[in-house]
Design a protein around this motif. Structure first.
Motif, mmCIF file in Angstrom:
data_model
loop_
_atom_site.group_PDB
_atom_site.id
_atom_site.type_symbol
_atom_site.label_atom_id
_atom_site.label_comp_id
_atom_site.label_asym_id
_atom_site.label_seq_id
_atom_site.Cartn_x
_atom_site.Cartn_y
_atom_site.Cartn_z
ATOM 1 N N PRO A 316 0.806 -1.225 0.000
ATOM 2 C CA PRO A 316 0.000 0.000 0.000
ATOM 3 C C PRO A 316 0.839 1.275 0.000
ATOM 4 N N GLN A 317 1.914 1.311 0.795
ATOM 5 C CA GLN A 317 2.751 2.517 0.813
ATOM 6 C C GLN A 317 3.453 2.718 -0.518
ATOM 7 N N GLN A 318 3.913 1.632 -1.115
ATOM 8 C CA GLN A 318 4.564 1.749 -2.417
ATOM 9 C C GLN A 318 3.585 2.223 -3.489
ATOM 10 N N ALA A 319 2.316 1.785 -3.393
ATOM 11 C CA ALA A 319 1.311 2.278 -4.342
ATOM 12 C C ALA A 319 1.104 3.780 -4.159
ATOM 13 N N LEU A 320 1.080 4.241 -2.909
ATOM 14 C CA LEU A 320 0.932 5.673 -2.651
ATOM 15 C C LEU A 320 2.092 6.478 -3.235
ATOM 16 N N ASP A 321 3.283 5.891 -3.208
ATOM 17 C CA ASP A 321 4.483 6.601 -3.644
ATOM 18 C C ASP A 321 4.821 6.379 -5.113
ATOM 19 N N ASP A 322 4.095 5.493 -5.795
ATOM 20 C CA ASP A 322 4.476 5.116 -7.151
ATOM 21 C C ASP A 322 4.439 6.309 -8.106
ATOM 22 N N PRO A 323 5.517 6.557 -8.847
ATOM 23 C CA PRO A 323 5.564 7.745 -9.704
ATOM 24 C C PRO A 323 4.553 7.732 -10.838
ATOM 25 N N HIS A 324 4.240 6.553 -11.396
ATOM 26 C CA HIS A 324 3.245 6.526 -12.470
ATOM 27 C C HIS A 324 1.854 6.829 -11.926
ATOM 28 N N ILE A 325 1.485 6.213 -10.805
ATOM 29 C CA ILE A 325 0.164 6.455 -10.215
ATOM 30 C C ILE A 325 -0.016 7.932 -9.923
ATOM 31 N N ARG A 326 1.020 8.565 -9.384
ATOM 32 C CA ARG A 326 0.944 9.986 -9.078
ATOM 33 C C ARG A 326 0.879 10.834 -10.335
ATOM 34 N N ALA A 327 1.765 10.551 -11.293
ATOM 35 C CA ALA A 327 1.819 11.363 -12.510
ATOM 36 C C ALA A 327 0.538 11.268 -13.319
ATOM 37 N N ALA A 328 -0.101 10.101 -13.299
ATOM 38 C CA ALA A 328 -1.325 9.893 -14.068
ATOM 39 C C ALA A 328 -2.571 10.410 -13.340
ATOM 40 N N GLY A 329 -2.400 10.933 -12.139
ATOM 41 C CA GLY A 329 -3.549 11.453 -11.397
ATOM 42 C C GLY A 329 -4.504 10.388 -10.922
ATOM 43 N N LEU A 330 -3.982 9.197 -10.635
ATOM 44 C CA LEU A 330 -4.849 8.092 -10.239
ATOM 45 C C LEU A 330 -5.102 8.054 -8.735
ATOM 46 N N LEU A 331 -4.371 8.854 -7.990
ATOM 47 C CA LEU A 331 -4.658 9.119 -6.579
ATOM 48 C C LEU A 331 -4.452 10.611 -6.377
ATOM 49 N N VAL A 332 -5.471 11.293 -5.901
ATOM 50 C CA VAL A 332 -5.411 12.747 -5.765
ATOM 51 C C VAL A 332 -5.697 13.115 -4.312
ATOM 52 N N GLU A 333 -4.864 13.973 -3.740
ATOM 53 C CA GLU A 333 -5.064 14.401 -2.363
ATOM 54 C C GLU A 333 -6.308 15.296 -2.267
ATOM 55 N N ARG A 334 -7.263 14.868 -1.454
ATOM 56 C CA ARG A 334 -8.509 15.606 -1.281
ATOM 57 C C ARG A 334 -8.720 15.933 0.202
ATOM 58 N N PRO A 335 -9.359 17.049 0.516
ATOM 59 C CA PRO A 335 -9.557 17.412 1.920
ATOM 60 C C PRO A 335 -10.513 16.462 2.630
ATOM 61 N N VAL A 336 -10.347 16.375 3.946
ATOM 62 C CA VAL A 336 -11.245 15.617 4.818
ATOM 63 C C VAL A 336 -12.102 16.619 5.569
ATOM 64 N N SER A 337 -13.419 16.445 5.530
ATOM 65 C CA SER A 337 -14.322 17.383 6.203
ATOM 66 C C SER A 337 -13.992 17.492 7.692
ATOM 67 N N GLY A 338 -13.889 18.740 8.169
ATOM 68 C CA GLY A 338 -13.652 18.967 9.581
ATOM 69 C C GLY A 338 -12.249 18.682 10.037
ATOM 70 N N SER A 339 -11.305 18.578 9.091
ATOM 71 C CA SER A 339 -9.938 18.223 9.447
ATOM 72 C C SER A 339 -8.965 18.968 8.543
ATOM 73 N N ALA A 340 -7.727 19.093 9.005
ATOM 74 C CA ALA A 340 -6.666 19.641 8.159
ATOM 75 C C ALA A 340 -6.034 18.555 7.308
ATOM 76 N N GLN A 341 -6.445 17.314 7.504
ATOM 77 C CA GLN A 341 -5.869 16.200 6.757
ATOM 78 C C GLN A 341 -6.368 16.167 5.314
ATOM 79 N N HIS A 342 -5.606 15.485 4.475
ATOM 80 C CA HIS A 342 -6.007 15.194 3.106
ATOM 81 C C HIS A 342 -5.869 13.692 2.878
ATOM 82 N N ALA A 343 -6.773 13.141 2.095
ATOM 83 C CA ALA A 343 -6.766 11.703 1.815
ATOM 84 C C ALA A 343 -6.574 11.463 0.325
ATOM 85 N N PRO A 344 -5.821 10.424 -0.054
ATOM 86 C CA PRO A 344 -5.606 10.127 -1.471
ATOM 87 C C PRO A 344 -6.800 9.384 -2.063
ATOM 88 N N LEU A 345 -7.654 10.082 -2.782
ATOM 89 C CA LEU A 345 -8.851 9.474 -3.358
ATOM 90 C C LEU A 345 -8.619 9.094 -4.809
#
Length: 393
Positions: A316-345
Motif C-alpha cells: 500500500p505505501q509503495q502504491a501511494l508513492d508510485d511515480p506513475h500512479i501519481r503522474a497519471a492522477g490516479l490518486l489525488v489528495e482531497r480534503p477531509v471534512s472537519g480536518s486539516a488532513q487530506h486523503a488520497p482518493l
C-alpha cells in the motif's frame, strides 16, 4: 456544466455498493443527499482513518454528497423522506426488500409519490431464489461464483482482500441508473434498476463457468499460475515481487528469446497456450530462476522491451508513492471534512474529454447539511430546531 446538473439523488445506501453508485452519480454533477442515522451510519467509521474518526471506506464512497441525518423509524422522519422523494430523481438503496418496504422505499411506494423516480436497488443474492431475502457482503459473491474456490491453493481457498464484487456492482448500478434516466426522457416515467452482488460476481466468473459447463475440466486452484498461458505468474526478483502475463505464441517466443532459451519454442509441451497452461509449473520454474538473480527494475525493464506485460507487486505505501500512479492522477489528495488532513482518493473510473467528472466536496461530516436541505424544503429555523430537539434530525 456537469452532465447530471439538476438531478437529485437520495442515498440510503451503506458500505459500498449503494454509496459508491451514488458517488459516481455525484462525480457527474448530481446533487446527492446521504440520508444517515442521527448517531451515524455503521459504515461511517470503517476502518477508522481520519483524525475526525471517519473511516477510509466512508471517505472514498461518500465524496460529492451532502448529509442529512434522520430518524427513519418515526413519522417526522418519514414525512421528510416523502417530501424529498417528491423533489428527487433517483433513490439509491442497498437494503433487503423487506426493509425497503418497511421504510416506504420500495418502488411501488416511491412511484406513487413521484412517477418519474428511479429506484436503484442492490441486494446480496438477487430476486427469485430461496436466498433472496438474506443479507450479504462482497465475500458471498466471491464464494458462490467459483472465484474464491479458484483462488489460493487446492486445500485452502482464498478471499480477495479488496471488495471487487461490491465495486463492480456499484459501477453496473450507476450505468443502469443513467440508462433509466435516459429512458425517462422518452417515456416520462421512472423504473426500478436492480443489481445484486451474486449477479455481478457470476458475470466476472462467467468464463470459468462456461468452460466447466461445456468441457468439464474440473479445474483446481494452482496459486497465481495461469491456466491457459505461461509464464503467467508471480515471480520474486532479488529485491521484490512482480507479476508477469505472457499470452499468445508471439509473446511466448519473445519470452524464450529474452531468457536465452529459444529452443523451448520447439518443445511439444509448450506448443500453444493450452499446452503451456498444462505445463505452467515447468515454465514458471524457468522464469523464477531467471528473475532470482536480477533486480526487479532490471526484470521489468527487460520485459517491457520484449513487450511482455508485467508490473511490480506494490505494498500500500509503495502504491501511494508510485511515480506513475501519481503522474497519471490516479490518486489525488482531497480534503477531509472537519480536518486539516487530506486523503488520497481514486478518481471517477473513466476520464471524459468534454464533460469531465468533478470533485466538488469531500465526504460530509455527520449531519453537515441537515439545516440547508430542510430549509430548501421550506422549514424555517424554528421548525428545524424543533425537529432537532425531538431527535427527528
Amino acid at each position: 456544466m456537469p452532465l447530471l446538473t439538476g438531478i437529485r439523488v437520495l442515498d440510503f445506501g451503506r458500505f459500498i455498493a449503494g454509496p459508491y453508485c451514488a458517488a459516481l452519480l455525484g462525480d457527474l454533477g448530481a446533487d446527492v443527499i446521504r440520508i444517515e442515522r442521527i448517531e451515524g451510519g455503521e459504515d461511517r467509521y470503517v476502518p477508522p482513518a481520519a483524525d475526525t474518526g471517519d473511516g477510509a471506506l466512508y471517505l472514498q464512497m461518500n465524496r460529492n454528497k451532502r448529509c442529512l441525518t434522520l430518524d427513519l423509524a418515526g413519522d417526522g422522519g418519514r414525512r421528510i423522506v416523502r417530501q424529498l422523494v417528491e423533489t428527487a430523481d433517483v433513490v439509491v438503496a442497498n437494503l433487503p426488500p423487506a426493509t425497503l418496504y418497511q421504510l416506504g422505499l420500495d418502488y411501488a411506494t416511491l412511484s406513487a409519490l413521484n412517477p418519474r423516480i428511479v429506484l436503484a436497488a442492490v441486494t446480496a443474492y438477487g430476486p427469485g431464489g430461496p436466498w433472496s431475502d438474506r443479507p450479504g457482503f462482497d465475500s458471498i459473491g466471491q464464494a458462490m461464483s467459483g472465484a474464491m474456490f479458484m483462488s489460493g491453493l487446492p486445500d485452502a481457498p482464498v478471499r480477495f482482500g479488496v471488495p471487487y464484487v461490491d465495486v463492480s456492482t456499484a459501477q453496473a448500478l450507476a450505468m443502469g441508473t443513467l440508462a433509466a434516466l435516459w429512458s425517462r426522457e422518452r417515456s416520462g416515467r421512472g423504473q426500478q434498476v436492480e443489481g445484486s452482488l451474486l449477479r455481478s460476481s457470476l458475470i466476472i466468473s462467467n468464463p470459468i463457468l462456461i468452460e466447466q459447463a461445456l468441457r468439464a475440466p474440473d479445474r483446481v486452484p494452482q496459486g497465481s499460475r495461469g491456466y491457459t498461458a505461461s509464464p503467467s505468474d508471480l515471480f520474486r526478483a532479488s529485491d521484490g515481487w512482480l507479476v508477469v502475463a505472457t499470452i499468445g505464441q508471439w509473446m511466448f517466443e519473445r519470452w524464450c528469446k529474452l531468457i536465452g532459451r529459444p529452443e523451448l519454442t520447439d518443445d511439444p509441451r509448450f506448443a500453444d497456450d493450452v499446452q503451456r497452461g498444462k505445463h505452467s509449473l515447468e515454465i514458471s520454474a524457468l522464469m523464477a530462476e531467471w528473475c532470482a538473480s536480477r533486480s526487479r527494475d532490471e526484470v521489468l525493464t527487460a520485459l517491457a522491451r520484449a513487450k511482455i506485460p508485467a508490473a511490480p507487486v506494490l505494498s500500500p505505501q509503495q502504491a501511494l508513492d508510485d511515480p506513475h500512479i501519481r503522474a497519471a492522477g490516479l490518486l489525488v489528495e482531497r480534503p477531509v471534512s472537519g480536518s486539516a488532513q487530506h486523503a488520497p482518493l481514486a478518481p471517477h473510473p473513466v476520464a471524459m474529454s468534454a464533460d469531465p467528472p468533478v470533485f466538488e466536496r469531500p465526504a460530509p461530516a455527520l449531519g453537515q447539511h441537515s439545516h440547508e436541505i430542510l430549509a430548501a424544503l421550506g422549514y424555517d429555523a424554528a421548525a428545524i430546531e424543533a425537529l432537532r430537539a425531538q431527535r427527528v434530525i
